[in-house]
Write a protein that holds these residues in place. Structure first.
Motif, short mmCIF file in Angstrom:
data_model
loop_
_atom_site.label_atom_id
_atom_site.label_comp_id
_atom_site.label_asym_id
_atom_site.label_seq_id
_atom_site.Cartn_x
_atom_site.Cartn_y
_atom_site.Cartn_z
N LEU A 234 0.93 -1.15 0.00
CA LEU A 234 0.11 0.14 -0.03
C LEU A 234 0.76 1.38 -0.07
O LEU A 234 0.46 2.22 -0.31
CB LEU A 234 -0.97 0.05 1.20
N LEU A 235 2.13 1.14 0.57
CA LEU A 235 2.72 2.40 0.57
C LEU A 235 3.20 2.78 -0.92
O LEU A 235 3.17 4.12 -1.30
CB LEU A 235 4.27 2.03 1.17
N PHE A 240 2.20 5.99 -6.08
CA PHE A 240 1.97 5.93 -7.53
C PHE A 240 0.48 6.74 -7.81
O PHE A 240 0.69 7.45 -8.53
CB PHE A 240 1.68 4.53 -7.81
N GLU A 241 -0.27 6.67 -6.72
CA GLU A 241 -1.68 7.09 -7.02
C GLU A 241 -1.67 8.65 -6.61
O GLU A 241 -2.44 9.39 -7.34
CB GLU A 241 -2.80 6.50 -6.17
N VAL A 242 -0.78 9.02 -5.74
CA VAL A 242 -0.86 10.82 -5.36
C VAL A 242 -0.58 11.43 -6.76
O VAL A 242 -1.16 12.45 -6.91
CB VAL A 242 0.28 10.92 -4.41
N ALA A 243 0.47 11.02 -7.37
CA ALA A 243 1.02 11.82 -8.57
C ALA A 243 -0.18 11.69 -9.63
O ALA A 243 -0.61 12.63 -10.33
CB ALA A 243 2.37 11.33 -9.05
N LYS A 365 -4.33 9.13 -1.20
CA LYS A 365 -4.58 9.79 -2.63
C LYS A 365 -5.34 10.79 -2.80
O LYS A 365 -4.91 11.81 -3.19
CB LYS A 365 -4.60 8.59 -3.65
N ASP A 366 -6.58 10.61 -2.48
CA ASP A 366 -7.53 11.62 -2.39
C ASP A 366 -7.27 12.66 -1.71
O ASP A 366 -7.71 13.90 -1.96
CB ASP A 366 -8.92 11.00 -2.19
N VAL A 392 6.73 9.17 -10.23
CA VAL A 392 5.84 8.03 -11.01
C VAL A 392 6.72 6.98 -11.38
O VAL A 392 6.59 6.03 -11.23
CB VAL A 392 5.21 8.58 -12.23
N ALA A 393 8.09 7.52 -11.82
CA ALA A 393 9.10 6.66 -12.45
C ALA A 393 9.29 5.57 -11.17
O ALA A 393 9.36 4.47 -11.38
CB ALA A 393 10.18 7.43 -12.87
#
Length: 441
Positions: A234-235, A240-243, A365-366, A392-393
């Motif tokens: 989940l970390l 990934f989802e934040v960006a 993320k939200d 993201v990379a």
């Protein structure tokens, strides 16, 4: 051809189909609300751009506050009452946004709405997993994304029409759809908790092999505190989802300030992105069945990086369309992987708790996505896209490795998380179990 297709639909468990319906309602509400909320806040509500992310954070903050306390409640009182109460609660909260005035009142309503939403999506996934064979979970979770994206086509389109009257009108549409979903669940949904536990042998052990007799404390309700495998997975999901969330939070402001799109144009853009998911999700999932988790996450990362590079280069309409297309493809690749991995890691008696822990990552993320994205945008319009490329990379590589580790340590019936699932080593597969799932597209 038609009769076998209809027969397969009739043979599927009703709770799974109702779960897809509720995903549609939730997708409609999100699609009608999210693209227009920043525009409403900055124009009709006169809220500074730098503070818009904080209001998004209030909604996600309510989810984060509630998830550790009530995230596993569906494992105790059942899936049906949780789905009914959360749907009605979120719908009422969205309706209330139409009537409230001021930053403080809006923040309170969003906080309470987020508390109700904290158990909605994970409990829907749990109910679907309860009544479908593990071998079909990747396909069902892909169908859940298709249902949600279908709602996200209709939602922005409806919101674009209502925005011609007032941006505040989208709150009525979003709330009304979830209230409708809650009423349908009340009268049509049957309880699935006993089905899921019976299918899993009612395994009440925690993931580390110890019993759960110690009770339902905070650590028991948030398995990420106890299961290191889940916490690591989940970390990387959060990073990934934040960006990736910056496209939803920043593009409306980016396009408006550049004079590229009107509010209705923003709604049409996100409706197009959802339509792309509806049209391609099952095809992408089918192609992805033979690919490793790392291959899929790296592909999603490359697609997102290309989108950010285009946005950094230009806010032109063509660049916006191509960018949201690339981001949609990235979500098609990664979206079904995460709930499948979480379901594989979870004991049947703790499935809702594990899904709730996964939902916490989405809530972060939200919360962090809009807050960080709009703050970066307030500093410089292109800064979110430039800063997002290295993030993201790194996150795509870490996420692929984490899902791969989950694959090797998961339940025996799971050998892959991209859709290619091995047969159980305990014996032949019951043909009736396959009939319980949707036919391969």
């Amino acid at each position: 051809m038609i009769n076998p297709f209809l027969s397969s639909w009739r043979s599927t468990p009703r709770p799974a189909l109702l779960g897809l319906l509720l995903f549609f309602c939730a997708g409609f509400a999100d699609g009608a609300l999210v693209p227009f909320f920043p525009l409403w806040a900055s124009s009709e509500a006169s809220i500074p751009i730098g503070a818009i992310g904080l209001l998004f954070g209030c909604y996600a903050g309510g989810e984060l506050l509630a998830a550790p306390l009530i995230g596993g409640i569906a494992d105790r009182i059942g899936r049906r009452p949780v789905l009914v109460a959360s749907s009605l609660g979120v719908g009422t909260g969205f309706l209330a946004l139409f009537f409230v005035h001021g930053v403080g009142a809006t923040a309170v309503v969003l906080l309470l709405t987020g508390m109700c939403e904290s158990v909605l999506h994970p409990t829907i996934l749990t109910a679907i997993a309860d009544v479908t064979p593990p071998s079909t979970h990747p396909r069902w979770f892909s169908l859940a994304r298709v249902s949600s994206s279908t709602g996200q086509i209709v939602g922005p389109a409806c919101g674009a029409l209502l925005a011609l009257i007032s941006l505040r009108m989208v709150f009525l549409a979003a709330g009304g759809m979830l209230l409708l979903g809650g009423v349908v669940m009340l009268f049509a949904l049957t309880e699935t908790m006993s089905i899921g536990r019976a299918a899993g042998g009612d395994d009440r052990r925690s993931c580390d092999g110890e019993g759960d007799e110690e009770g339902e404390g905070l650590s028991a309700l948030l398995p990420a505190f106890r299961d290191g495998r889940l916490a690591k997975l989940l970390l990387w999901v959060v990073l990934f989802e934040v960006a990736g969330n910056w496209t939803e939070a920043v593009i409306p402001l980016y396009a408006r300030d550049a004079g590229t799109l009107t509010p209705s144009g923003v709604g049409a853009l996100f409706a197009y992105a959802a339509a792309l998911t509806v049209g391609l999700q099952m095809l992408v999932s089918r192609i992805a069945r033979t690919r490793s988790a790392l291959w899929l996450t790296v592909g999603a990362g490359i697609s997102t990086i290309a989108a950010f590079a285009l946005l950094a280069a230009s806010p032109a309409t063509v660049a916006l369309i191509v960018a949201v297309s690339l981001c949609s493809v990235a979500q098609m690749l990664v979206g079904p992987l995460v709930p499948t991995a979480v379901s594989a890691l979870s004991p049947p008696a703790r499935r809702a708790s594990y899904m709730a822990a996964s939902s916490v990552a989405v809530d972060l993320k939200d919360s962090l996505g809009p807050s960080i994205g709009t703050a970066l945008y307030a500093l410089a319009p292109r800064l979110p896209w430039i800063a997002g490329i290295p993030l993201v990379a790194i996150a795509s590589l870490g996420l692929g490795a984490a899902i791969g580790r989950a694959r090797h340590s998961s339940n025996p019936s799971f050998s892959a998380l991209g859709g290619e699932v091995a047969k159980s080593t305990e014996g032949p597969v019951d043909p009736s179990s396959e009939a319980a799932g949707m036919p391969h597209p």
